[in-house]
Design a protein around this motif. Structure first.
Motif, short mmCIF file in Angstrom:
data_model
loop_
_atom_site.label_atom_id
_atom_site.label_comp_id
_atom_site.label_asym_id
_atom_site.label_seq_id
_atom_site.Cartn_x
_atom_site.Cartn_y
_atom_site.Cartn_z
N THR A 1 0.83 -1.21 0.00
CA THR A 1 0.00 0.00 0.00
C THR A 1 0.86 1.25 0.00
O THR A 1 0.60 2.21 -0.73
CB THR A 1 -0.94 0.00 1.22
OG1 THR A 1 -1.79 -1.15 1.17
CG2 THR A 1 -1.80 1.27 1.24
N ARG A 2 1.91 1.27 0.82
CA ARG A 2 2.82 2.43 0.86
C ARG A 2 3.50 2.63 -0.48
O ARG A 2 3.68 3.77 -0.94
CB ARG A 2 3.88 2.23 1.95
CG ARG A 2 3.36 2.43 3.36
CD ARG A 2 4.50 2.58 4.36
NE ARG A 2 5.34 1.38 4.40
CZ ARG A 2 5.12 0.35 5.20
NH1 ARG A 2 4.09 0.36 6.03
NH2 ARG A 2 5.93 -0.69 5.20
N ASP B 1 1.07 4.27 -2.81
CA ASP B 1 0.92 5.67 -2.41
C ASP B 1 2.12 6.48 -2.89
O ASP B 1 1.96 7.60 -3.39
CB ASP B 1 0.81 5.78 -0.89
CG ASP B 1 -0.53 5.31 -0.36
OD1 ASP B 1 -1.49 5.23 -1.16
OD2 ASP B 1 -0.64 5.04 0.85
N THR C 1 1.85 7.04 -6.60
CA THR C 1 0.86 8.07 -6.90
C THR C 1 1.44 9.46 -6.68
O THR C 1 1.29 10.35 -7.52
CB THR C 1 -0.39 7.88 -6.01
OG1 THR C 1 -0.97 6.61 -6.27
CG2 THR C 1 -1.42 8.97 -6.27
N ARG C 2 2.13 9.66 -5.55
CA ARG C 2 2.72 10.96 -5.26
C ARG C 2 3.81 11.32 -6.28
O ARG C 2 3.91 12.46 -6.73
CB ARG C 2 3.28 10.99 -3.85
CG ARG C 2 2.22 11.11 -2.76
CD ARG C 2 2.85 11.40 -1.40
NE ARG C 2 3.60 10.25 -0.91
CZ ARG C 2 3.06 9.29 -0.17
NH1 ARG C 2 1.78 9.35 0.17
NH2 ARG C 2 3.79 8.28 0.27
N GLU D 1 -7.41 6.70 -8.71
CA GLU D 1 -6.59 7.02 -7.54
C GLU D 1 -6.17 8.49 -7.48
O GLU D 1 -5.45 8.88 -6.56
CB GLU D 1 -5.33 6.14 -7.53
CG GLU D 1 -5.62 4.66 -7.31
CD GLU D 1 -6.27 4.40 -5.97
OE1 GLU D 1 -5.84 4.99 -4.96
OE2 GLU D 1 -7.22 3.60 -5.92
#
Length: 203
Positions: A74-75, A78, A81-82, A178
């Motif tokens: 999950t990290r 994330d 995405t960033r 997302e």
């Protein structure tokens, strides 16, 4: 440096299935079949040599290995995405044009999505429609409806309705579920569909 890593598709399937504890719901989110998600999970487990899920008659459970793996994966998503948003800021800088079917409109406050400030930075215009072709032709950024597909190669996120009425289908182009706009819209929709409200007060 050579990285020995599982394929991105298998990791996406694992993350979605682990979050929902359902191949079917993960498949809806990813825009594929439940069988495809199951096959991706089997491929990932084979490549790792580790069982990640316990398959039960009424659903899935993560094994200890799956429980350990999920937060790290999950990290990573994330972080991806960033990183993408940093080099492609237009993904999150423009406001969405969204389509809402009449049946969904009846479940929401009359002035949604412009009631309050939650979506002011994310939504430019809201059009009442059920036409999936508007999304396919890039006239909409997402379409929210209670009707079923087919949605072809689009991404579907199902929003559970705990009030009276159907679950909602949030449909968008692959890769946009997302982004900040989609997340804000999904969060606000979920808030309206799970919390009891006085419709007269919402109007």
């Amino acid at each position: 440096m050579t990285y020995r890593l599982p394929s991105l598709n298998t990791l996406r399937a694992f993350e979605a299935a682990a979050r929902h504890l359902s191949f079917k719901t993960a498949a809806s989110e990813l825009g594929v079949t439940a069988g495809a998600v199951s096959q991706q999970i089997k491929k990932l487990e084979a490549s790792l040599g580790v069982i990640l899920f316990r398959r039960l008659p009424n659903g899935l459970l993560l094994t200890d290995a799956g429980e350990t793996y999920l937060p790290a994966i999950t990290r990573i998503f994330d972080d991806l995405t960033r990183a993408t948003e940093q080099i492609a800021p237009d993904i999150n800088s423009r406001k969405f044009v969204i389509g809402v079917s009449p049946s969904v409109r009846s479940l929401l406050p009359e002035s949604w999505p412009h009631r309050g400030e939650a979506l002011n930075n994310h939504v430019r215009e809201c059009i009442e429609t059920t036409d999936i072709n508007l999304l396919l032709n890039n006239e909409l950024d997402c379409l929210i409806r209670a009707e079923s597909g087919p949605y072809r190669d689009l991404t579907l996120v199902v929003i559970a309705n705990t009030q009276s009425g159907p679950d909602l289908h949030f449909v968008c182009k692959p890769g946009t579920a997302e982004c900040a706009q989609s997340k804000a819209i999904l969060k606000d929709l979920a808030r309206h569909l799970t919390a009891p409200r006085d419709r007269a007060a919402d109007a």
